[in-house]
Scaffold this motif. Structure first.
Motif, PDB file in Angstrom:
ATOM      1  N   THR A 175       0.793  -1.232   0.000  1.00  0.00           N
ATOM      2  CA  THR A 175       0.000   0.000   0.000  1.00  0.00           C
ATOM      3  C   THR A 175       0.826   1.283   0.000  1.00  0.00           C
ATOM      4  O   THR A 175       0.321   2.337   0.361  1.00  0.00           O
ATOM      5  N   GLY A 176       2.067   1.208  -0.438  1.00  0.00           N
ATOM      6  CA  GLY A 176       2.760   2.486  -0.608  1.00  0.00           C
ATOM      7  C   GLY A 176       4.167   2.508  -0.066  1.00  0.00           C
ATOM      8  O   GLY A 176       4.755   1.476   0.273  1.00  0.00           O
ATOM      9  N   GLY A 177       4.721   3.727  -0.006  1.00  0.00           N
ATOM     10  CA  GLY A 177       6.046   3.946   0.558  1.00  0.00           C
ATOM     11  C   GLY A 177       7.116   3.118  -0.139  1.00  0.00           C
ATOM     12  O   GLY A 177       7.106   2.937  -1.352  1.00  0.00           O
ATOM     13  N   GLY A 178       8.046   2.604   0.648  1.00  0.00           N
ATOM     14  CA  GLY A 178       9.139   1.803   0.106  1.00  0.00           C
ATOM     15  C   GLY A 178       8.651   0.572  -0.632  1.00  0.00           C
ATOM     16  O   GLY A 178       9.250   0.157  -1.634  1.00  0.00           O
ATOM     17  N   TYR A 179       7.564  -0.010  -0.168  1.00  0.00           N
ATOM     18  CA  TYR A 179       7.028  -1.199  -0.849  1.00  0.00           C
ATOM     19  C   TYR A 179       6.642  -0.865  -2.289  1.00  0.00           C
ATOM     20  O   TYR A 179       6.852  -1.648  -3.202  1.00  0.00           O
ATOM     21  N   PHE A 180       6.079   0.305  -2.470  1.00  0.00           N
ATOM     22  CA  PHE A 180       5.638   0.738  -3.797  1.00  0.00           C
ATOM     23  C   PHE A 180       6.837   0.933  -4.723  1.00  0.00           C
ATOM     24  O   PHE A 180       6.777   0.629  -5.916  1.00  0.00           O
ATOM     25  N   PHE A 212       8.836  -3.107  -4.910  1.00  0.00           N
ATOM     26  CA  PHE A 212       8.155  -4.190  -5.642  1.00  0.00           C
ATOM     27  C   PHE A 212       7.867  -3.751  -7.080  1.00  0.00           C
ATOM     28  O   PHE A 212       7.625  -2.575  -7.337  1.00  0.00           O
ATOM     29  N   PRO A 213       7.820  -4.714  -8.021  1.00  0.00           N
ATOM     30  CA  PRO A 213       7.372  -4.371  -9.376  1.00  0.00           C
ATOM     31  C   PRO A 213       5.949  -3.810  -9.318  1.00  0.00           C
ATOM     32  O   PRO A 213       5.139  -4.258  -8.491  1.00  0.00           O
ATOM     33  N   TYR A 214       5.661  -2.874 -10.221  1.00  0.00           N
ATOM     34  CA  TYR A 214       4.328  -2.265 -10.189  1.00  0.00           C
ATOM     35  C   TYR A 214       3.225  -3.313 -10.340  1.00  0.00           C
ATOM     36  O   TYR A 214       2.160  -3.223  -9.718  1.00  0.00           O
ATOM     37  N   ARG A 238      11.813   6.110 -10.444  1.00  0.00           N
ATOM     38  CA  ARG A 238      10.661   5.469 -11.104  1.00  0.00           C
ATOM     39  C   ARG A 238       9.343   5.780 -10.419  1.00  0.00           C
ATOM     40  O   ARG A 238       8.273   5.420 -10.919  1.00  0.00           O
ATOM     41  N   CYS A 239       9.402   6.382  -9.266  1.00  0.00           N
ATOM     42  CA  CYS A 239       8.206   6.475  -8.416  1.00  0.00           C
ATOM     43  C   CYS A 239       7.116   7.343  -9.036  1.00  0.00           C
ATOM     44  O   CYS A 239       5.934   6.981  -9.010  1.00  0.00           O
ATOM     45  N   GLU A 240       7.491   8.485  -9.609  1.00  0.00           N
ATOM     46  CA  GLU A 240       6.467   9.405 -10.107  1.00  0.00           C
ATOM     47  C   GLU A 240       5.685   8.787 -11.268  1.00  0.00           C
ATOM     48  O   GLU A 240       4.454   8.913 -11.333  1.00  0.00           O
ATOM     49  N   SER A 241       6.372   8.095 -12.174  1.00  0.00           N
ATOM     50  CA  SER A 241       5.638   7.497 -13.301  1.00  0.00           C
ATOM     51  C   SER A 241       4.749   6.352 -12.820  1.00  0.00           C
ATOM     52  O   SER A 241       3.645   6.146 -13.323  1.00  0.00           O
ATOM     53  N   ARG A 242       5.233   5.616 -11.827  1.00  0.00           N
ATOM     54  CA  ARG A 242       4.369   4.562 -11.254  1.00  0.00           C
ATOM     55  C   ARG A 242       3.132   5.162 -10.615  1.00  0.00           C
ATOM     56  O   ARG A 242       2.024   4.638 -10.731  1.00  0.00           O
ATOM     57  N   LEU A 243       3.356   6.253  -9.913  1.00  0.00           N
ATOM     58  CA  LEU A 243       2.231   6.901  -9.230  1.00  0.00           C
ATOM     59  C   LEU A 243       1.190   7.370 -10.243  1.00  0.00           C
ATOM     60  O   LEU A 243      -0.019   7.233 -10.022  1.00  0.00           O
ATOM     61  N   ARG A 244       1.677   7.894 -11.359  1.00  0.00           N
ATOM     62  CA  ARG A 244       0.758   8.348 -12.409  1.00  0.00           C
ATOM     63  C   ARG A 244      -0.117   7.174 -12.870  1.00  0.00           C
ATOM     64  O   ARG A 244      -1.328   7.316 -13.041  1.00  0.00           O
ATOM     65  N   ARG A 245       0.479   6.003 -13.043  1.00  0.00           N
ATOM     66  CA  ARG A 245      -0.297   4.814 -13.444  1.00  0.00           C
ATOM     67  C   ARG A 245      -1.314   4.447 -12.367  1.00  0.00           C
ATOM     68  O   ARG A 245      -2.481   4.192 -12.657  1.00  0.00           O
ATOM     69  N   LEU A 246      -0.831   4.390 -11.155  1.00  0.00           N
ATOM     70  CA  LEU A 246      -1.705   3.987 -10.045  1.00  0.00           C
ATOM     71  C   LEU A 246      -2.935   4.889  -9.951  1.00  0.00           C
ATOM     72  O   LEU A 246      -4.059   4.420  -9.773  1.00  0.00           O
ATOM     73  N   LEU A 247      -2.702   6.192 -10.093  1.00  0.00           N
ATOM     74  CA  LEU A 247      -3.809   7.147  -9.959  1.00  0.00           C
ATOM     75  C   LEU A 247      -4.835   6.976 -11.071  1.00  0.00           C
ATOM     76  O   LEU A 247      -6.004   7.338 -10.904  1.00  0.00           O
ATOM     77  N   GLY A 248      -4.405   6.418 -12.201  1.00  0.00           N
ATOM     78  CA  GLY A 248      -5.335   6.173 -13.291  1.00  0.00           C
ATOM     79  C   GLY A 248      -6.044   4.831 -13.196  1.00  0.00           C
ATOM     80  O   GLY A 248      -6.998   4.578 -13.938  1.00  0.00           O
ATOM     81  N   GLU A 249      -5.576   3.958 -12.318  1.00  0.00           N
ATOM     82  CA  GLU A 249      -6.099   2.586 -12.297  1.00  0.00           C
ATOM     83  C   GLU A 249      -6.940   2.244 -11.071  1.00  0.00           C
ATOM     84  O   GLU A 249      -7.539   1.168 -11.013  1.00  0.00           O
TER      85      GLU A 249
END
Ligand SMILES: [Zn+2]
Length: 296
Positions: A213-218, A221-223, A272-283
């Motif tokens: 659910t976030g932080g270092g785990y995000f 771990f692979p997205y 890599r975090c910001e681009s992952r976050l962008r995906r997460l927010l869309g999904e």
């Protein structure tokens, strides 16, 4: 001070996606030098001399959230609120909920009850002064409400908080109550009184609890694993609380020399975090935590 009659349902616009449970998007507003994983190498006395990056990193998060039409809850450290009251007002003006992340980022089990009460009251007061509204939510530094510090729940009730999000239902070296309920709901303080808790809950893969659910785990771990885990939690009919820190989208932050484990936890995949976050927010569907808890 302006009106103090904020309700749990007051913050934020409707969620951007309308399928599945709506989840809580949360940010712990602190700088890289406040983090527990780096505390052995960063003395508290040196904080004011460090390069201050939390304002610009929080602004970047605000821009991304605006782009995605997502509103969340910002648990702000009192130390930051004291230095940057205008930042707190900016976050609130953008439609997000302001909540409290304590003052000093000290782990609760390293504080006396009196110290905890005094610094939490100070942080809450600074935030309320900044936005002119009651602050109802609390999250401890490093999720440090554990079995030995459940007394903190009574202090939170006495200070006027309506909900807490400090219990991580997992086993970890620094935090966790492994058998805590994974679902948002009432939690009983030692006095017998109750507070609403939105716990950090792991996903279950073949009986194995995986924190996704976030932080270092995000970042570590692979997205795909994060997404699969979060979908599992939603498929079980439960919302999850996702958390991130402004420094996690800042790969250019000054490096602090620490041991291997702390280095791994703090610095892996910052770029890599910001681009992952962008995906997460869309999904996934997100809204402020207080909004979800108003119906619990
Ligand atoms: Zn924190």
């Amino acid at each position: 001070m302006a009106s103090m009659n904020a309700s749990l349902s007051s913050a934020g616009a409707p969620p951007s996606v309308a399928v599945g449970p709506v989840n809580a998007f949360t940010v712990d507003v602190e700088d890289y030098f406040h983090v527990a994983a780096l505390a052995s190498a960063v003395s508290r006395d040196s904080w004011h001399t460090r390069e201050y990056r939390v304002e610009r990193n929080t602004e970047r998060l605000l821009s991304l959230l605006e782009e995605k039409g997502v509103h969340g809850t910002f648990f702000v450290l009192g130390w930051v609120a004291e230095r940057s009251p205008q930042l707190i007002r900016r976050i609130a003006a953008a439609g997000h909920e302001i909540a409290c992340h304590g003052f000093s980022h000290q782990l609760i089990y390293r504080q006396s009850r009196e110290e905890f009460r005094a610094e939490t009251a100070r942080a809450k007061g600074l935030l309320e002064e900044a936005i002119g509204e009651a602050v109802l939510g609390y999250r401890a530094a490093s999720f440090s409400i554990v079995r030995d510090t459940l007394w903190a729940l009574d202090e939170l009730i006495d200070l006027g908080f309506r909900y807490d999000s400090s219990i991580f239902a997992i086993r970890h070296d620094r935090y966790g109550i492994p058998d805590a309920s994974p679902a948002p709901g009432a939690v009983t303080a030692p006095s017998g009184r109750t507070l609403i808790e939105f716990p950090m809950a792991p996903a279950s893969f073949l009986g194995l609890k995986v924190p996704v659910t976030g932080g270092g785990y995000f970042r570590i771990f692979p997205y795909g694993l994060t997404r699969a885990g979060l979908r599992r939690i939603n498929a079980a009919g439960r919302p999850f609380a996702f958390y991130l820190h402004p420094w996690e989208i800042d790969p250019d932050q000054p490096r602090v020399r620490v041991g291997t484990i702390s280095r791994f936890r703090h610095y892996t995949n910052l770029a890599r975090c910001e681009s992952r976050l962008r995906r997460l927010l869309g999904e996934f569907a997100f809204c402020p935590m207080g909004r979800i808890l108003s119906s619990v």
